[in-house]
Design an enzyme around this catalytic site. Sequence first.
Site, PDB file in Angstrom:
ATOM      1  N   LYS A 150     -11.850 -44.520  -3.320  1.00  0.00           N
ATOM      2  CA  LYS A 150     -10.756 -45.685  -2.653  1.00  0.00           C
ATOM      3  C   LYS A 150      -9.531 -45.155  -2.866  1.00  0.00           C
ATOM      4  CE  LYS A 150     -12.838 -48.166  -6.316  1.00  0.00           C
ATOM      5  NZ  LYS A 150     -13.760 -49.017  -6.897  1.00  0.00           N
ATOM      6  N   LYS A 151      -8.837 -44.891  -4.333  1.00  0.00           N
ATOM      7  CA  LYS A 151      -7.283 -43.934  -3.621  1.00  0.00           C
ATOM      8  C   LYS A 151      -7.363 -42.934  -2.568  1.00  0.00           C
ATOM      9  CE  LYS A 151      -5.593 -46.819  -6.490  1.00  0.00           C
ATOM     10  NZ  LYS A 151      -4.802 -47.597  -6.341  1.00  0.00           N
TER      11      LYS A 151
ATOM     12  N   SER B 152     -15.917 -42.330  -7.932  1.00  0.00           N
ATOM     13  CA  SER B 152     -15.498 -44.037  -7.058  1.00  0.00           C
ATOM     14  C   SER B 152     -14.558 -44.102  -7.279  1.00  0.00           C
ATOM     15  CB  SER B 152     -16.297 -45.153  -8.829  1.00  0.00           C
ATOM     16  OG  SER B 152     -16.151 -46.085  -7.994  1.00  0.00           O
TER      17      SER B 152
ATOM     18  N   ARG C 113     -25.040 -49.301  -9.690  1.00  0.00           N
ATOM     19  CA  ARG C 113     -24.383 -49.084 -11.260  1.00  0.00           C
ATOM     20  C   ARG C 113     -24.481 -49.694 -12.300  1.00  0.00           C
ATOM     21  NH1 ARG C 113     -19.040 -45.877 -10.382  1.00  0.00           N
ATOM     22  NH2 ARG C 113     -19.404 -45.693 -12.546  1.00  0.00           N
TER      23      ARG C 113
ATOM     24  N   THR D  95      -4.553 -55.848 -11.178  1.00  0.00           N
ATOM     25  CA  THR D  95      -3.616 -56.257 -10.530  1.00  0.00           C
ATOM     26  C   THR D  95      -3.539 -57.441  -8.932  1.00  0.00           C
ATOM     27  OG1 THR D  95      -2.366 -54.156 -11.131  1.00  0.00           O
ATOM     28  CG2 THR D  95      -1.994 -55.143  -9.248  1.00  0.00           C
TER      29      THR D  95
ATOM     30  N   ASP E 133       0.657 -43.493  -4.839  1.00  0.00           N
ATOM     31  CA  ASP E 133       0.168 -44.021  -5.374  1.00  0.00           C
ATOM     32  C   ASP E 133      -0.253 -43.977  -7.163  1.00  0.00           C
ATOM     33  OD1 ASP E 133      -1.167 -47.146  -5.480  1.00  0.00           O
ATOM     34  OD2 ASP E 133      -2.707 -46.279  -4.525  1.00  0.00           O
ATOM     35  N   LYS E 134      -0.415 -44.726  -7.683  1.00  0.00           N
ATOM     36  CA  LYS E 134      -0.886 -44.400  -9.154  1.00  0.00           C
ATOM     37  C   LYS E 134      -2.163 -45.229  -9.486  1.00  0.00           C
ATOM     38  CE  LYS E 134      -0.673 -48.007 -12.013  1.00  0.00           C
ATOM     39  NZ  LYS E 134      -0.717 -48.724 -13.498  1.00  0.00           N
ATOM     40  N   HIS E 135      -3.220 -45.510 -10.193  1.00  0.00           N
ATOM     41  CA  HIS E 135      -3.907 -46.025 -10.466  1.00  0.00           C
ATOM     42  C   HIS E 135      -4.513 -45.820 -12.362  1.00  0.00           C
ATOM     43  CE1 HIS E 135      -8.059 -47.086 -10.620  1.00  0.00           C
ATOM     44  NE2 HIS E 135      -8.661 -46.684 -11.353  1.00  0.00           N
ATOM     45  N   SER E 136      -4.408 -46.539 -12.587  1.00  0.00           N
ATOM     46  CA  SER E 136      -4.873 -46.433 -14.395  1.00  0.00           C
ATOM     47  C   SER E 136      -6.065 -47.173 -14.339  1.00  0.00           C
ATOM     48  CB  SER E 136      -4.129 -47.833 -14.691  1.00  0.00           C
ATOM     49  OG  SER E 136      -4.764 -48.810 -16.069  1.00  0.00           O
TER      50      SER E 136
HETATM   51  N1  URA Z   1     -13.380 -48.409 -11.672  1.00  0.00           N
HETATM   52  C1  URA Z   1     -14.039 -48.059 -10.532  1.00  0.00           C
HETATM   53  O1  URA Z   1     -13.193 -48.147  -9.728  1.00  0.00           O
HETATM   54  N2  URA Z   1     -15.064 -46.951 -10.698  1.00  0.00           N
HETATM   55  C2  URA Z   1     -15.498 -46.955 -12.068  1.00  0.00           C
HETATM   56  O2  URA Z   1     -16.809 -46.210 -11.526  1.00  0.00           O
HETATM   57  C3  URA Z   1     -14.898 -47.366 -13.314  1.00  0.00           C
HETATM   58  C4  URA Z   1     -13.543 -47.908 -12.710  1.00  0.00           C
END
Ligand code: URA
Length: 435
Positions: A186-187, A182, A167, A119, A79-82
């Site tokens: 999730k990833k 954070s 937050r 997305t 997977d990728k995350h931006s």
């Molecule tokens: N995206 C997230 O999921 N968490 C953050 O703290 C900032 C961006």
Amino acid sequence: MDARHVISTVRDGGCPSEDDLRAFADGLASGDVSDAQAGAFAMAVLLNGLGDEGRVALTRAMRDSGHTLSWDLPGPVLDKHSTGGVGDCVSLLLAPALAACGAYVPMISGRGLGHTGGTLDKLEACDGLRVQVSEDRLRRIVAEVGCAIVGATGEIAPADRRLYAVRDVTATVESIDLITASILSKKLAAGLDGLVLDVKCGSGAFLTKFAQAQALAQALTAAAQGAGCATRSLLTDMNQSLAPAAGNALELAVVLRVLDGQACASRLLEVTCALGGVLLTLGGLAASAEEGGSMVAASIADGRAADRFERMIVALGGAPDVMTAGLARLPEAPVVVEVPAPEDGTLTACDTRVLGWAVVQLGGGRMRETDRVDPAVGLSDLLPLGTSVVRGQPLARIHAARETDAARALSQVQKAFSTGSRYAPEPLVLQEVST
Ligand code: URA
């Protein structure tokens, strides 16, 4: 676990034990930790930090606060995350391209945040499509199609959902430790073998300065590796829109055209291939990032990525003819106007955040969490930096729901671009971070 002990340890510059952080994350998920305690913890972390080990421990604890997926598939789970940008529709191209190259991609994605697009909002511009699926359905789609772009289920990293909301209202978003835990909680809950992070840097990114983006990339990479996932980050330029469009259906249209061989969108493709190349290497499917990048490009050029994309759309409830009739079915805004260049010259800079906010104000993003996005609105035909323009030539097209919205966006887009005599292009991929 006494939440006060965890908070006071961080307040006094120390780092709680991994067991205490786990208990704290579980307390966030169950509600045993109060909002006041969560806010105090977040502020203590923001002010004092947790250190490298503490950041990894918090990431692991938050990942394990809910369900974690595991897979038994004949290829690597990638997977990728931006970190978020404008005109960044890489995920929509990359997930099916990776699937076409033999990877499995359970891409749990987000919605627009601030001035950046999301997305899920882009994908939902497809008629009838639903991104909220059960874990069982996610497993089936990934196994059968190779990729699924979906929203997080309620069971994935619940500690993050709780802490993120706190937050948001306690001025504690901007902590590298908290952002890292954070994003990664999730990833990593998706049970990945490999992850690539696209850390954006420039006027359209959350972190505009190179040094800040580099620090975040290092923290993310080290924490993900520390949590057992093969990870690399690419720092990429966000000083202009990545695609020639920004807005949900307008970006989806670019993706459909690229997948269909009708458009090239060179900046978008370059970043997609660079990220995909790194991932295919991490997953053992390519010998080098260059080879992996070529595999991604080939899968897009020969239609295999389009085939995966279409199968994914059908599996998520969309129409089966997205590649042949999807473009014609995309929602269209009633008002379309050109943005004339105010003077002759070369486009030398763009305040990309202004473009992003213009899209949000047109209705393409949310001012409040409960707002509905208008999929049709946004910007298209954005000229790339370095283009020579004459006065009056269109810099972009605005797609709006009302004339008044279009007039406001026109002035914003005109002001976002700077014109000069010389443009010095920057590389699109600025740096790879591997530790
Ligand atoms: N995206 C997230 O999921 N968490 C953050 O703290 C900032 C961006």
